[in-house]
Design an enzyme around this catalytic site. Structure first.
Site, PDB file in Angstrom:
ATOM      1  N   GLU A   3     -16.710  -6.512 -13.727  1.00 33.80           N
ATOM      2  CA  GLU A   3     -15.977  -6.799 -12.488  1.00 33.80           C
ATOM      3  C   GLU A   3     -15.233  -5.591 -11.958  1.00 33.80           C
ATOM      4  OE1 GLU A   3     -13.337  -9.705 -14.430  1.00 33.80           O
ATOM      5  OE2 GLU A   3     -14.503 -11.240 -13.433  1.00 33.80           O
ATOM      6  N   PRO A   4     -15.935  -4.556 -11.522  1.00 25.56           N
ATOM      7  CA  PRO A   4     -15.219  -3.407 -10.974  1.00 25.56           C
ATOM      8  C   PRO A   4     -14.607  -3.720  -9.611  1.00 25.56           C
ATOM      9  CG  PRO A   4     -17.609  -3.112 -10.766  1.00 25.56           C
ATOM     10  CD  PRO A   4     -17.398  -4.397 -11.500  1.00 25.56           C
ATOM     11  N   GLY A   5     -13.394  -3.285  -9.417  1.00 25.57           N
ATOM     12  CA  GLY A   5     -12.757  -3.408  -8.097  1.00 25.57           C
ATOM     13  C   GLY A   5     -12.488  -2.006  -7.580  1.00 25.57           C
ATOM     14  N   ARG A   6     -11.435  -1.420  -8.144  1.00 27.43           N
ATOM     15  CA  ARG A   6     -11.024  -0.065  -7.773  1.00 27.43           C
ATOM     16  C   ARG A   6     -12.171   0.938  -7.786  1.00 27.43           C
ATOM     17  NH1 ARG A   6      -5.965   1.492  -8.970  1.00 27.43           N
ATOM     18  NH2 ARG A   6      -5.869  -0.219 -10.461  1.00 27.43           N
TER      19      ARG A   6
ATOM     20  N   CYS B 252      12.392   1.968   5.958  1.00 30.36           N
ATOM     21  CA  CYS B 252      13.801   2.108   5.592  1.00 30.36           C
ATOM     22  C   CYS B 252      13.989   1.806   4.123  1.00 30.36           C
ATOM     23  CB  CYS B 252      14.654   1.181   6.438  1.00 30.36           C
ATOM     24  SG  CYS B 252      14.799   1.832   8.083  1.00 30.36           S
ATOM     25  N   GLU B 253      13.613   2.763   3.318  1.00 25.53           N
ATOM     26  CA  GLU B 253      13.593   2.586   1.867  1.00 25.53           C
ATOM     27  C   GLU B 253      13.420   3.986   1.283  1.00 25.53           C
ATOM     28  OE1 GLU B 253      13.884   0.667  -1.390  1.00 25.53           O
ATOM     29  OE2 GLU B 253      13.422  -0.730   0.222  1.00 25.53           O
TER      30      GLU B 253
ATOM     31  N   TYR C 168       3.958   1.649  -8.489  1.00 26.74           N
ATOM     32  CA  TYR C 168       3.493   2.128  -9.801  1.00 26.74           C
ATOM     33  C   TYR C 168       3.658   3.635  -9.992  1.00 26.74           C
ATOM     34  CZ  TYR C 168       0.117  -1.848  -9.149  1.00 26.74           C
ATOM     35  OH  TYR C 168      -0.510  -3.024  -8.905  1.00 26.74           O
TER      36      TYR C 168
ATOM     37  N   ARG D 149       1.418   1.545  -3.386  1.00 23.89           N
ATOM     38  CA  ARG D 149       1.194   1.900  -4.795  1.00 23.89           C
ATOM     39  C   ARG D 149       2.118   3.004  -5.331  1.00 23.89           C
ATOM     40  NH1 ARG D 149      -2.936   3.827  -6.526  1.00 23.89           N
ATOM     41  NH2 ARG D 149      -3.022   2.788  -8.541  1.00 23.89           N
TER      42      ARG D 149
HETATM   43  C1  LIG Z   1      -8.009  -6.857 -11.036  1.00 24.76           C
HETATM   44  C2  LIG Z   1      -9.104  -7.402 -11.828  1.00 24.76           C
HETATM   45  C3  LIG Z   1     -10.328  -6.739 -11.847  1.00 24.76           C
HETATM   46  C4  LIG Z   1     -10.582  -5.431 -11.161  1.00 24.76           C
HETATM   47  O1  LIG Z   1      -9.762  -4.423 -11.642  1.00 24.76           O
HETATM   48  P1  LIG Z   1     -10.009  -2.921 -11.128  1.00 24.76           P
HETATM   49  O2  LIG Z   1      -8.975  -2.135 -11.853  1.00 24.76           O
HETATM   50  O3  LIG Z   1      -9.782  -2.932  -9.660  1.00 24.76           O
HETATM   51  O4  LIG Z   1     -11.398  -2.555 -11.479  1.00 24.76           O
HETATM   52  C5  LIG Z   1     -11.362  -7.323 -12.549  1.00 24.76           C
HETATM   53  N1  LIG Z   1     -11.198  -8.499 -13.198  1.00 24.76           N
HETATM   54  C6  LIG Z   1     -10.023  -9.147 -13.197  1.00 24.76           C
HETATM   55  C7  LIG Z   1      -9.910 -10.422 -13.916  1.00 24.76           C
HETATM   56  C8  LIG Z   1      -8.944  -8.636 -12.518  1.00 24.76           C
HETATM   57  O5  LIG Z   1      -7.786  -9.281 -12.519  1.00 24.76           O
END
Ligand SMILES: *Cc1c(COP(=O)(O)O)cnc(C)c1O
Length: 434
Positions: free
Chosen positions: A290-293, A361-362, A334, A330
């Site tokens: 499950e890649p997102g980033r 304003c921060e 973080y 971000r």
């Molecule tokens: C956020 C998340 C991802 C994706 O994470 P990335 O760091 O964006 O790759 C995949 N699986 C689950 C369950 C998540 O919560």
């Protein structure tokens, strides 16, 4: 200078993304502006998928849409043969509106509401990743009410700490997510789910964190899960059809980050899984990731117009831009780090070090500390790299700043895919006392 994907410098000496001049984009659409290099998103998607295909593995690469969930992005994910993760009714709605095949949607989250689960059942989504006992009960009740069945994965926490920032750690024991693998919760949940006629348990899920640069964490998690699965095979004849190892693959935000290639993560994960199924004499499960980033992060660039400057003698120079924590929270959230150039003179030698401030304003609204830049003027456009993940998706209206538009560029063509919010949009839901 390090450029990602199709980003480079054109004949005019300007930054170019997907064959389109960044300064022209800033003039045409205004700033701040999110720009995505579509070819790079496709390349990343293929990087993850190809290794599975080459090895003839049954697999799903699910785009974790929380990283950047918009209709166009979800359609692009479909074009690239990805599956899709959603974590809320809103993300599910976006996916459905985009026309994404619902059987390839997986629903995550540690507190899915009754309404969200009903929505998922009514739309026939592919799989619900069950996070806790409360959800297990609720889902069984809803399935009985609707006289339907649903495929599920159980989210387990294998007790692995990924080497990353504390705030985005989710795989350790003390986590709000998932059933603990070590203390017996996962086993109880599994037995309970297997007893239910309306739940089809496909297998297990784990996600050990984010922005991870090595495979060790994934391999350790795989090992822990297989140790348990071996017991379950022998004691309760359960064999997982699917093993979902989550996302969290790291990307290069700055020169300090050294990510490995998507294919390398996949390759090592496949090897590890094959090793354990041999040792334990199991059938090969489908592997889901499950890649997102890592699908969208380095494909995104934010363009800002440079504004006021403030010199604090002998301390630092602040250079303010026309966005900030409203379009990229971000750094404030973080301490995330970014690199940037002036898009109208990306190759000019830096002559000083400045810190990039937002306009909110921060005091914490800083985008980059200590960035080397050439001399800056009012005509300059600052291009911040690698803002494609958790930028737009975390954008907010603090100080009633409208959210910027999103433009896709590819093969010299630019195309707006999210419009800029207007002031009218900002007050659209407000009700007047008069
Ligand atoms: C956020 C998340 C991802 C994706 O994470 P990335 O760091 O964006 O790759 C995949 N699986 C689950 C369950 C998540 O919560």
């Amino acid at each position: 200078m390090y450029f990602y994907g199709t980003t480079g410098v054109n004949k005019q000496g300007n930054l170019e993304i997907g064959g389109v001049d960044a300064i022209e984009l800033a003039d045409k659409y205004g700033t701040p502006l999110y720009v995505y290099d579509v070819a790079l998103i496709r390349e990343r998607a293929r990087g993850f998928r190809q290794t599975f295909l080459d090895q003839g593995m049954k697999a799903q690469v699910a785009y974790a849409s929380k990283a950047f969930s918009t209709i166009a992005m979800i359609q692009l994910a479909e074009e690239e043969g990805l599956s899709l993760d959603v974590v809320s009714g809103g993300e599910l709605y976006t996916a459905i509106t985009a026309g994404f095949p619902t059987e390839r949607i997986h629903f995550h989250g540690n507190n899915k509401s009754r309404d969200e689960l009903i929505m998922a059942l009514d739309h026939g989504i592919g799989c619900i990743v069950v996070d806790n006992f409360y959800e297990l009960d609720l889902l069984k009740t809803l399935c009985l009410e609707k006289n339907t069945t649903i495929k599920i994965l159980l989210r387990v926490t294998p007790g692995i700490e990924a080497h990353t920032h504390d705030y985005i750690l989710t795989g350790q024991e003390d986590s709000k997510f998932g059933f603990d693998l070590q203390n017996g919760q996962a086993e109880s949940a599994l037995k309970e789910a297997l007893r239910s006629e309306c739940l089809e348990v496909l297998g297990l899920h784990c996600h050990i964190g984010s922005q991870i640069f090595e495979t060790t964490g994934f391999l350790l998690a795989t090992q822990k899960i297989f140790e348990k699965m071996n017991r379950w095979k022998n004691e309760i004849s359960f064999e997982a059809k699917v093993l979902n190892l989550g996302g969290g693959f790291g990307i290069r935000y700055t020169k300090e980050d050294e990510p490995i290639r998507p294919s390398q993560y996949v390759d090592e994960i496949i090897k590890e899984v094959k090793k354990w199924i041999q040792i334990y004499e199991m059938n090969l499960p489908e592997i889901w990731i499950e890649p997102g980033r890592s699908l969208v992060g380095d494909a995104g660039i934010t363009l800002y117009r440079v504004g006021s400057q403030k010199e604090v003698p002998n301390v630092r120079k602040y250079l303010a831009v026309d966005g900030g924590m409203s379009d990229n929270i971000r750094p404030a959230l973080y301490q995330a780090k970014y690199e940037a150039v002036l898009a109208n003179k990306p190759l000019e030698k830096p002559t000083e070090t400045v810190s990039i401030a937002g306009k909110c304003c921060e005091s914490g609204d800083m985008l980059i500390w200590d960035l080397p830049l050439p001399a800056q003027g009012q005509e300059d456009i600052l291009a911040v790299f690698c803002t494609g993940a958790y930028g737009y998706s975390m954008a907010n209206n603090y100080n009633r700043i409208p959210r910027p538009p999103v433009v896709f560029v590819e093969n010299g063509q630019d195309r707006i895919v999210v419009k800029r919010e207007s002031y009218e949009d900002l007050v659209r839901l407000d009700l007047s006392l008069k």
